[in-house]
Each structure stands twice: as C-alpha cells, then as structure tokens.
Design an enzyme around this catalytic site. Sequence first.
Site, PDB file in Angstrom:
ATOM      1  N   HIS A   1      -7.722  -5.270  -7.794  1.00  0.00           N
ATOM      2  CA  HIS A   1      -7.580  -4.449  -6.583  1.00  0.00           C
ATOM      3  C   HIS A   1      -8.897  -4.433  -5.810  1.00  0.00           C
ATOM      4  CE1 HIS A   1      -5.071  -1.576  -4.431  1.00  0.00           C
ATOM      5  NE2 HIS A   1      -6.084  -0.738  -4.332  1.00  0.00           N
TER       6      HIS A   1
ATOM      7  N   ARG B   1       0.796  -1.214   0.000  1.00  0.00           N
ATOM      8  CA  ARG B   1       0.000   0.000   0.000  1.00  0.00           C
ATOM      9  C   ARG B   1       0.841   1.284   0.000  1.00  0.00           C
ATOM     10  NH1 ARG B   1      -4.151   0.640   4.795  1.00  0.00           N
ATOM     11  NH2 ARG B   1      -4.585  -1.491   4.148  1.00  0.00           N
TER      12      ARG B   1
ATOM     13  N   TYR C   1     -18.309  10.617 -15.671  1.00  0.00           N
ATOM     14  CA  TYR C   1     -18.235  11.730 -16.622  1.00  0.00           C
ATOM     15  C   TYR C   1     -16.868  11.867 -17.290  1.00  0.00           C
ATOM     16  CZ  TYR C   1     -22.455  13.202 -14.141  1.00  0.00           C
ATOM     17  OH  TYR C   1     -23.705  13.254 -13.582  1.00  0.00           O
TER      18      TYR C   1
END
Length: 750
Positions: A86, A40, A130
Amino acid sequence: MGKSLVPPPDNGGNAIEPVDLKRALEERYLAYALSTIMHRALPDVRDGLKPVHRRIMHAMRLLRLNPDQGFAKCARIVGEVMGKFHPHGDQSIYDALVRLAQDFSVRYPLVDGQGNFGNIDGDSAAAMRYTEARMTDVATALLEGITEDAVDYRPTYNEEDEEPVVLPGAFPNLLANGSSGIAVGMATSIPPHNAAELCDAALHLIDNPDAPLESLLQWVQGPDFPTGGIVVDSRAVIQEAYETGRGGFRLRARWEKEDLGRGTWTVVVTEIPYGVQKGKLIEKIADLLIARRLPLLEDIRDESAEDIRVVLVPKSRSVDPGLLMESLFKLTELETRFPLNMNVLSRGKVPNVLSLKGVLQEWLEHRKDVLIRRSKHRLAEIERRLEILGGYLIAFLNIDEVIRIIREEDEPKQVMIARWDLTDIQAEAILNLRLRQLRKLEEFEIRKEFDALSAEKASIEALLDSSEKQWQTIKWEVSVVRRNFGPDTDIGKRRTTFADAPDVDLGDIHQAMIEKEPVTVVISEKGWLRALKGHLADFSALTFKEGDQLKLAFHAQTTDKILVFTTGGKFYTIGADRLPGGRGHGEPIRIIVDMENDQAIVTAFAHQPGRRLLLASHGGYGFLVPEDEVVANTRKGKQVMNVKMPDEAKRCVPANGDQVAIVGENRKMLVFPLGEVPEMARGKGVRLQRFKDGGMSDIKVFTLEQGLSWHDSADRTFTRRAAELVEWTAERATAGRVVPKGFPRTGQFS
C-alpha cells in the site's frame, strides 16, 4: 551514460505536442474516479473490505500475528503494509488499523490491540511505535483457506510481490461490521449487524433461494451497533430500506430514570448513538445549558469509567423525564440518523446498490466459489500424494530389485521408469527414500494413508459433482460461524434494541426548549416587531422610527405563539422567543415571515388553544374559525379568509359571548345572535351586515346578559342592557339602525 543536457533538435518546430484539453481532462478525471471507486472508497461485497483493510489483514497473516501468537509493534505492521502492498501515507494505514481494533467503532474487531487505541470520548490512539497488535478470530475466519488457492492473487504496485484480490471471507463481514466511504459521484454507508442473525438469514436463503425479503427479516431485525442504542423506526421503514438498499435508521441513546429518594431523580444515559464522540456530546449539551436552550435541565455530569454513565439533573422534581429527553433528542446528538446506502462492488468489479438479500446472495456465491477452489486444490494435492504413494508401494513390493538397480545402474531413474512404468515424480520419490523408511511398518503406514486419501478423493469428487452437497457444506461452514458468534457469546449478544418513538406533542417539546419569561410584544403601524423583557404597564415611553407610531402592544410569555392577522386574510405564526429584542426598533415583519408587500397587519395576539375567533372583512362578510386551525407551520403563513380587492380583512376578535354587535361606516349598528354565524376553517364567510355605501367600521362579540359596552374619547364607559338593545336587534345581514346616543364618533367600540 549520463542524461543529455543538450536540448532536442529544433527541426523548425518547438517540440510541443498539442493536446485536446477537454479529452485530456475527461480521461484523467475518469481514471481518478475509477481509482477512487475501485481502490479506496467502496468495499467488496464478498469480504466487506476496502483494499487498505485487506492489505493490513494479509500483511498480519504473513507476519504470523495469529490470535494465539504474540503481539507485534504496529509500526512494524504499518511498515510491512506500506512497503510491500500500500504505497500511501503511514498515518492513513495506521488510522485504518486503529479503527479495526476499536470495539466502539467496529462491531466485530478484526485487530486485537494492546496499548492506547483511543476511546469513545474522541481521544486519538497513541503513536504506532507504542502500540501492538495481532489478529482476532474474526480476521482468521476471513483469511481461512487463503493458502489453498481459494482466491486470485495479483501483482503488487511494484510487481515485486503478490496480494489477494479478495479474502475467502468465511465471516459475513460487510453487513456484520458495516462500511462507509465517499467516492466520486457515489458513496456507501452500511451499518453494522448481528453476525448470528446474518448467519440464520443466510441458512434460510440456502434452503429457500427464492425467499422474499420479509422472510429474511424474521432473523435480521435491523442494525446492531457496537455502542448499542435504540432504533426508533417502524418495521415498514426498516423493510423498505433493506428492499431498496437505501434509507436510514433513527438511533437514540439508551436512558433510564434513577430514583434518588424523597421524590428527587436524575436521568442516566448508559448508551449513546454510534459514531458520536461522548466528549463533544457533553460539550454541546453544556453549551446549550449556558445558552438557556434547555430550561428543563439543571446540570450534566460525566461519571463514565469503563461503561458510559452520563447523568442529567432536571431543573425540578416536577419535570417530566420523557419531555426532558425529547427536548435533548431534538437539539443534540443523543438522537442521530444513520444513513443506509448499500453501494458496494458487486462481484468485486461493478459498483451497485444491493438489497439485503442481494448482499447475502453474493456472499454465499463467493463462499461457493471458495469451496470449489479449495476442493480442487485439495484434490490436486491428494492426486500428487497418491501418485507418490503408488510409487512407494511398487518400490516396497520390489525392494530388492530397486536396491539392485540403484547400486548397479548408471541411470537408475530411467531404468525404474521403464521397468515398472513409473512417472518421473514417482521415480524421483523412490530415489529420495531414506533407508530407515524401508522397514516393514512403513509399508503398512503407506497403505493406510493411500486408502484414506483415496476415500477423501472420492468424497471431494462427489462434492464437486453435486451442487446440493456443496450447499450442504456451506451450510455447515455458516453454522460454525453462527456457533462461534452466537447470542450466547459475549461478542455475539445483540446490543441495539428496537422501540417506537414516544408520541409526544411537538408543541410541548418546543415549549420545553424555551426558557419561560414574561415579555411585552410591541408592533408599530409600519409593521416593525419587537419583544421587550417583562410586562410593561406604560406604553407611552416606547420610541419608534420617524413617521411611525404604536399600533398595538400586549403581554405574553416567551413560550407563546404570536398569531398575526393581515389584511389579505392570512395568519402568520411567530414564536415569541424568535422576536427581536427590545434594543432598537426591532425588525420589519417581512424579514421574519413571507408577507406580501400590499398587505398590512390587522391585529396580533398570543395564541390561546381551544378559543374561537370571529373574522370580518371591510365589506361586511365574516365567519367563526377555531383558533387552533389558524396556526401556521411555515413562513408563508396560512390563508384563512378569502378576500378580493377592493375588499380586505378588517377585524379578528375573540368569540367570547353569545351576541354580535357590528357598526358600519354609515354609523348604523346591528345586533344579532352569534349562533347565526357559521364556523369554518377557511372561506369568504357570510354577510354580517348590509351596507348601501361604505363598509364595516367595527365588530364586537358580547354576552347579552352583561350588555353591550363601549368607551368614548374621554375614556368613559357606556353600557346598554338587553332591553335597551331591542331596537338594534334583528337578523344577520340586515342594515341595522343608527347608533345609540353617546356612541363614539370614531365608530369604534374601544
């Protein structure tokens, strides 16, 4: 069969297994820490990516979102990453994707975004439904050769697919784009750098593996932030940071003075420090303006469009622009410090703090591993193809016999293998030949391809046998990256420059940050301090706590430093702007500074640079000290006069004159030249007057030409001229004579 609802048999126990809490916590926390560090927070030194970024790149490659292809909805990319590689929140994946597309966050963006991807003001990106994205040339460089067995793969979280452990990384991504992250017990913070400079340093390192770090810094000047700015650190500081892998860089905004004619001007900020949100920065400066913390600044305007343009309007044309900016650098994020902590996963496994040279070396070693693996992969492909072409050539030489065997034999494959000593692959390839490939021209093409592949095979084998040839190939690859991202390209130009911070007096900066206003400083007998607005003429109206009264009051400005001298011989410095206001009775001095309980205030006054002070103790010792030497920079104050109980510091008077007059409690006065008193920065001093009993009552410095003056209890002024003082004039440290007629019974000059 459904899940049993019957509880387990009792067997006389309760089916609870005892676990050692300490060991269980250690195991679980260690597992969590390792997961955070490895998967991470820390980037891999080889490709400079964390797992989430690597998975985004891999998913975009699988979706064929190359720079020359069309865009895809970000929601689709995030879905692909989350579903296959993931298993975390979609928002965290989208945030990582957005950052890779922001040219103000990443020096060399890996994602080419279309739509609203946020801005430097701190506005967030539009929703993923979008926006659209595809890869950039930098991303394709990182992925170059991934289909040629360049890197290892591992199973994904659900073991339904595979993902790369690391990317081939033809681009020096770790240093070029930087990285930051907080793991468990460790963190990383790497600023972005210029890719062309990194490539130059890498080329030098290939030719000189033992090159010292100083030689690499001929090319890598320092960080190169996407938002530009100016690094104001010395070369020595930068070198030490790169040698140890730990340090930091002071980064300032770029500004220029813009002349408006007729003597008026403004300051225009064109670049702000990396990571600073412009909207919040302007908001903070506006708040400081309202709080009157920036007296040199009149107004701030944001005139930014595509480029940054923040206009700072000075209070007047006489303001020094350098001083204005220094005050802003001190109070706002127009100057920041970017930490350097090159803590990375060395070889993809071990967290380690590397130097600049260490990072470049590991990247080059990775490039060598990738080159060898790709070469072996290509060699295997060539050998397979040459095997098939060899079979084709045998077939063309014996075409009639091949056709006969295929037509007449039941097991043509085995017959051909036995007849011409073919391999299984060759026999299969011959059987799969189309009739159209049997023309004469095809045989010529096969021979041509066979010769070309044989030559390529020889060159690859020579490459694999020679470490020198491998490094030559890597040099060529690095030089290609340097050419693509060189200083003559738009993206490759250096944006951050270097300069020495202007040498500005800290006192001037401090004063520039305080609104200059008149105040009256009031100190009570019990040590309570306050500052009333304006210069009061009458102190009789001042109120104090019960049992307390006025000790002294004087006029000052909010920009002044107030010096407080105590009976312990210490000086404390308090900014007049930091004194409590006039409402109430103020605050005890011990809240403002660290003053000992057994000490009391002797006197206090506004600091006047360049002046000298005469210090005297009750025991009659004293010396001269420059006033600039007594200014303290901490709450603990500055020990100037050394006194031991029962003696204590008694007087501190300005040394304005050429004679000293000292009076003892025995009412004896002595006059001697000021020149007999030594000047020192700290000490006990010399004896000023000798006493049989008691100590000093008062001391004064005066000019012999003007005579010695004092005031009596009726506020009448008495003056003795030089001729009248002969009787009391003697050498320093003598006893003196009884005070002249008319001298106050208090033993004080005023």
